[in-house]
Scaffold this motif. Sequence first.
Motif, short mmCIF file in Angstrom:
data_model
loop_
_atom_site.label_atom_id
_atom_site.label_comp_id
_atom_site.label_asym_id
_atom_site.label_seq_id
_atom_site.Cartn_x
_atom_site.Cartn_y
_atom_site.Cartn_z
N PHE A 1 1.30 -1.01 0.30
CA PHE A 1 -0.16 0.15 -0.16
C PHE A 1 1.35 0.95 0.01
O PHE A 1 0.60 2.08 -0.86
CB PHE A 1 -0.22 -0.27 1.00
N ARG A 2 1.77 1.55 1.01
CA ARG A 2 2.56 2.16 1.05
C ARG A 2 3.18 3.29 -0.44
O ARG A 2 3.54 3.82 -0.78
CB ARG A 2 3.70 2.53 1.73
N ASP A 3 4.20 1.67 -0.87
CA ASP A 3 4.63 1.82 -2.03
C ASP A 3 3.89 2.44 -3.81
O ASP A 3 4.31 3.39 -4.37
CB ASP A 3 5.50 0.90 -2.92
N GLU A 4 2.65 2.32 -2.96
CA GLU A 4 1.56 2.71 -4.13
C GLU A 4 1.38 3.57 -3.77
O GLU A 4 1.33 4.46 -5.37
CB GLU A 4 0.35 1.51 -4.70
N ILE A 5 1.64 4.13 -3.27
CA ILE A 5 0.86 5.89 -2.34
C ILE A 5 1.68 6.44 -3.19
O ILE A 5 1.74 7.20 -3.97
CB ILE A 5 0.57 6.34 -1.44
N LYS A 6 3.27 5.71 -3.09
CA LYS A 6 4.51 6.74 -3.24
C LYS A 6 4.51 7.35 -4.65
O LYS A 6 5.41 7.96 -5.27
CB LYS A 6 5.22 5.74 -2.87
N THR A 7 4.12 5.98 -5.83
CA THR A 7 3.86 6.79 -7.43
C THR A 7 3.27 7.37 -7.70
O THR A 7 2.98 7.32 -9.03
CB THR A 7 3.60 4.77 -7.64
N LEU A 8 2.38 7.73 -6.82
CA LEU A 8 0.94 8.68 -7.24
C LEU A 8 1.62 10.09 -7.64
O LEU A 8 1.83 10.67 -6.89
CB LEU A 8 -0.33 8.60 -6.16
N ASP A 9 0.67 10.34 -8.33
CA ASP A 9 0.31 12.47 -8.66
C ASP A 9 -0.48 13.12 -8.03
O ASP A 9 -0.03 14.21 -7.85
CB ASP A 9 0.73 12.42 -10.10
N GLY A 10 -1.00 12.28 -7.26
CA GLY A 10 -1.89 12.67 -6.48
C GLY A 10 -3.14 11.63 -5.61
O GLY A 10 -3.12 10.65 -6.11
N VAL A 11 -4.11 12.23 -5.44
CA VAL A 11 -5.07 11.67 -4.59
C VAL A 11 -6.13 11.99 -4.52
O VAL A 11 -6.52 13.21 -4.20
CB VAL A 11 -4.56 10.91 -3.31
N LEU A 12 -7.79 11.80 -4.74
CA LEU A 12 -8.98 11.42 -4.86
C LEU A 12 -9.30 10.73 -3.89
O LEU A 12 -9.54 9.63 -4.02
CB LEU A 12 -9.83 11.95 -6.05
N PHE A 13 -9.91 11.27 -2.82
CA PHE A 13 -10.40 10.62 -1.61
C PHE A 13 -12.09 11.08 -2.23
O PHE A 13 -12.83 11.37 -2.24
CB PHE A 13 -10.29 11.13 -0.33
N ILE A 14 -12.84 9.21 -2.03
CA ILE A 14 -14.59 9.96 -1.96
C ILE A 14 -15.43 9.01 -0.95
O ILE A 14 -14.94 7.70 -0.66
CB ILE A 14 -14.32 8.89 -3.27
N THR A 15 -15.99 9.92 -0.17
CA THR A 15 -16.13 9.19 1.75
C THR A 15 -17.25 9.04 1.46
O THR A 15 -17.76 10.36 1.16
CB THR A 15 -15.48 9.36 1.32
N PRO A 16 -18.14 8.01 2.32
CA PRO A 16 -19.70 8.24 2.79
C PRO A 16 -19.24 8.90 3.99
O PRO A 16 -18.39 8.99 4.51
CB PRO A 16 -19.58 6.75 3.06
N GLU A 17 -20.13 9.11 4.64
CA GLU A 17 -19.94 9.76 6.25
C GLU A 17 -20.57 8.40 6.96
O GLU A 17 -22.05 8.09 7.33
CB GLU A 17 -20.57 11.03 6.07
N HIS A 18 -19.54 8.35 8.05
CA HIS A 18 -20.47 7.84 8.97
C HIS A 18 -20.06 8.29 10.46
O HIS A 18 -19.51 8.80 11.05
CB HIS A 18 -18.62 6.53 9.26
N ALA B 1 -17.66 14.05 7.59
CA ALA B 1 -16.93 13.40 6.71
C ALA B 1 -15.75 14.38 5.68
O ALA B 1 -15.14 13.74 6.37
CB ALA B 1 -17.54 11.95 6.39
N ASN B 2 -16.70 15.43 5.25
CA ASN B 2 -16.13 15.77 4.40
C ASN B 2 -14.38 16.89 4.77
O ASN B 2 -13.49 16.40 4.93
CB ASN B 2 -16.51 17.06 3.30
N HIS B 3 -14.84 17.34 6.38
CA HIS B 3 -14.20 18.43 6.95
C HIS B 3 -13.58 17.50 8.00
O HIS B 3 -12.69 18.01 8.10
CB HIS B 3 -15.23 19.52 7.32
N HIS B 4 -14.52 16.33 8.19
CA HIS B 4 -12.63 15.24 9.65
C HIS B 4 -12.16 14.89 8.52
O HIS B 4 -10.38 14.90 8.64
CB HIS B 4 -13.55 14.30 9.87
N LEU B 5 -12.30 14.58 7.24
CA LEU B 5 -10.99 14.50 6.16
C LEU B 5 -9.67 15.46 5.97
O LEU B 5 -8.73 15.58 5.55
CB LEU B 5 -11.67 13.43 5.25
N ARG B 6 -11.04 16.96 5.45
CA ARG B 6 -9.60 17.82 5.65
C ARG B 6 -9.15 18.23 6.90
O ARG B 6 -7.40 18.71 6.08
CB ARG B 6 -10.50 19.13 4.67
#
Length: 182
Positions: free
Chosen positions: A61-78, A122-127
């Motif tokens: 997982f960590r190695d995969e994240i390192k290769t990325l140019d950016g990350v888009l988070f798409i989330t529900p709220e719990h 959720a959006n703002h806790h994530l931020r």
Amino acid sequence: MSKTIGIVTGSLRKNSFSGSIADYVLSHAPEGYGFKIIDISALPVYNQDYDGADPKEYTVFRDEIKTLDGVLFITPEHNRSIPAALKNALDIGSRPYGQNVWDGKPGAVISQSPGGMGGFGANHHLRQVLAFLNVLTLAQPEAYIGSYHTLIDENGALNNKDTQNLIDGFLAAFAAWVEKLS
Ligand SMILES: Cc1cc2nc3c(=O)[nH]c(=O)nc-3n(C[C@H](O)[C@H](O)[C@H](O)COP(=O)(O)O)c2cc1C
């Protein structure tokens, strides 16, 4: 050169609403961008005792994240926050201390809910978490998608034109943000 953006969804559910938005994004990437799903479902719950002797899933997982140019988070709220699985993934990427793989990545957040507030909490806790991890998160436009169950067809695919336009505009703004930071 094409840029690769990872999509991390906060839902482990089959046929999830977050996955439905991710499917739309995968097939509507701005020119010069490729999106790929980063699967967080197999990550064991983070335990600091693992630092230095990490489960294989953490390293992959960590190695995969390192290769990325950016990350888009798409989330529900719990319960007015982010799902535990998403927080787990964020924590795993942040450790061991000093080896935060999120550091300096451009990021963006889309939240959704069947409720009217579109996962605002959720959006703002994530931020808040992303700020600490030094993810450079797109501030505007914001994307809170409410009543998501009314925006999909019988197969769960997003078929509401206004929401499609909203996401298209959001992705264009995110791409411009990634360019600015490059
Ligand atoms: C444990 C739990 C807590 C939830 N809490 C909220 C909440 O605080 N606000 C909200 O709008 N929806 C809440 N919901 C409903 C989810 O937002 C809804 O199931 C979600 O949109 C599904 O997204 P998914 O299909 O991507 O998993 C909750 C659902 C669960 C399972």
